[in-house]
Design a protein around this motif. Structure first.
Motif, PDB file in Angstrom:
ATOM      1  N   TYR A 270      76.793  78.948   3.043  1.00  0.00           N
ATOM      2  CA  TYR A 270      77.860  79.496   3.886  1.00  0.00           C
ATOM      3  C   TYR A 270      77.779  78.992   5.332  1.00  0.00           C
ATOM      4  N   GLY A 271      76.798  78.145   5.611  1.00  0.00           N
ATOM      5  CA  GLY A 271      76.658  77.636   6.970  1.00  0.00           C
ATOM      6  C   GLY A 271      76.262  78.736   7.942  1.00  0.00           C
ATOM      7  N   ALA A 272      75.170  79.431   7.635  1.00  0.00           N
ATOM      8  CA  ALA A 272      74.735  80.544   8.482  1.00  0.00           C
ATOM      9  C   ALA A 272      73.386  80.247   9.130  1.00  0.00           C
ATOM     10  N   ALA A 273      73.192  80.787  10.320  1.00  0.00           N
ATOM     11  CA  ALA A 273      71.858  80.800  10.926  1.00  0.00           C
ATOM     12  C   ALA A 273      71.098  81.989  10.340  1.00  0.00           C
ATOM     13  N   LEU A 274      69.768  81.971  10.434  1.00  0.00           N
ATOM     14  CA  LEU A 274      68.965  83.058   9.847  1.00  0.00           C
ATOM     15  C   LEU A 274      67.932  83.571  10.842  1.00  0.00           C
ATOM     16  N   PHE A 275      67.827  84.882  10.944  1.00  0.00           N
ATOM     17  CA  PHE A 275      66.809  85.530  11.780  1.00  0.00           C
ATOM     18  C   PHE A 275      66.077  86.599  10.985  1.00  0.00           C
ATOM     19  N   TYR A 276      64.753  86.609  11.104  1.00  0.00           N
ATOM     20  CA  TYR A 276      63.962  87.762  10.665  1.00  0.00           C
ATOM     21  C   TYR A 276      63.652  88.550  11.925  1.00  0.00           C
TER      22      TYR A 276
END
Length: 253
Positions: free
Chosen positions: A171-177
């Motif tokens: 989906y073309g997303a950035a990711l953060f934990y």
């Protein structure tokens, strides 16, 4: 000042009808979507992401955005993905523009850069909704509880991470934990959001070494980088169904 309206659906799919007030034809280009899931219930992570992205997708399909305009939104996400550079490797990915001249969420094409980019992999933006997305996994401090109480091992967290990162690529997303309790990545998330929305400079590189502090900026990841996580998996395969490996614990009486 970076002022911003924020709409929250509160995790209730029956509130999906309210999306029409938050995401309209005339605000579409200025909107970023944040999908938030929690590590406190890792077995629900992927199902929740998929459910909400479908809610979003259905809503976007109902919007009366001309096909050509929509295609331009999709193309601008592809351009942004391809234009990502590691901080320190030359200019900052999106040059800071005073908000108003250029929309950092959908930067226009400059004639010279069109030819120079490599094609995307098969998975990257294979479902391009034309809207920037950030996936936030909260309560990362629960990892130690999962190890103690649910007998989770390192490979389980690698398995979860590679599934989420593949979702993000698609989906073309950035990711953060993130963890508010441990103050992990909350400030980083804020700085990234104002970078994407307002074009403020942002110089933090991707973080994938520590399992509690994952940060994958939009444009950095690919399937080869994700495959590094496969090395740890001994009792499972990367493409095993998520719910077969990350099972919900039976409720104790």
């Amino acid at each position: 000042q970076a002022r911003l309206n924020v709409w929250v659906l509160d995790g209730e799919p029956q509130h999906a009808g309210l999306l029409k007030f938050a995401l309209k034809e005339d605000t579409f280009a200025d909107t970023l979507v944040m999908l938030v899931v929690s590590m406190a219930q890792p077995w629900a992570l992927l199902e929740s992401l998929n459910r909400w992205v479908e809610v979003l997708s259905e809503h976007i399909n109902k919007l009366r955005i001309p096909a050509e305009t929509m295609r331009e939104y999709e193309q601008s996400l592809i351009r942004t993905f391809q234009a990502y550079t590691e901080p320190g490797d030359g200019p900052i990915a999106i040059q800071p523009h005073p908000r108003g001249e250029i929309n950092p969420l959908h930067p226009p094409a400059s004639g010279s850069e069109e030819e120079s980019h490599l094609p995307l992999g098969d998975l990257i933006l294979s479902r391009n909704l034309g809207i920037p997305i950030v996936v936030v996994v909260t309560k990362i401090d629960e990892i130690s509880n999962l190890e103690k109480e649910q007998d989770f091992k390192e490979e389980h967290f690698d398995f979860i991470q590679q599934h989420i990162r593949k979702f993000c690529l698609k989906y073309g997303a950035a990711l953060f934990y993130t963890s508010v309790k441990d103050e992990r990545n909350c400030d980083l998330l804020y700085r990234y959001l104002v970078h994407r929305i307002y074009g403020f400079p942002f110089t933090s590189p991707a973080l994938v070494v520590e399992r509690e502090s994952v940060f994958v900026p939009f444009g950095w990841d690919n399937e080869k980088k994700i495959s590094i996580l496969y090395d740890n998996m001994t009792t499972m395969k990367p493409d095993d169904p998520f719910e077969d490996v990350i099972t919900k614990p039976s409720s104790r009486k």
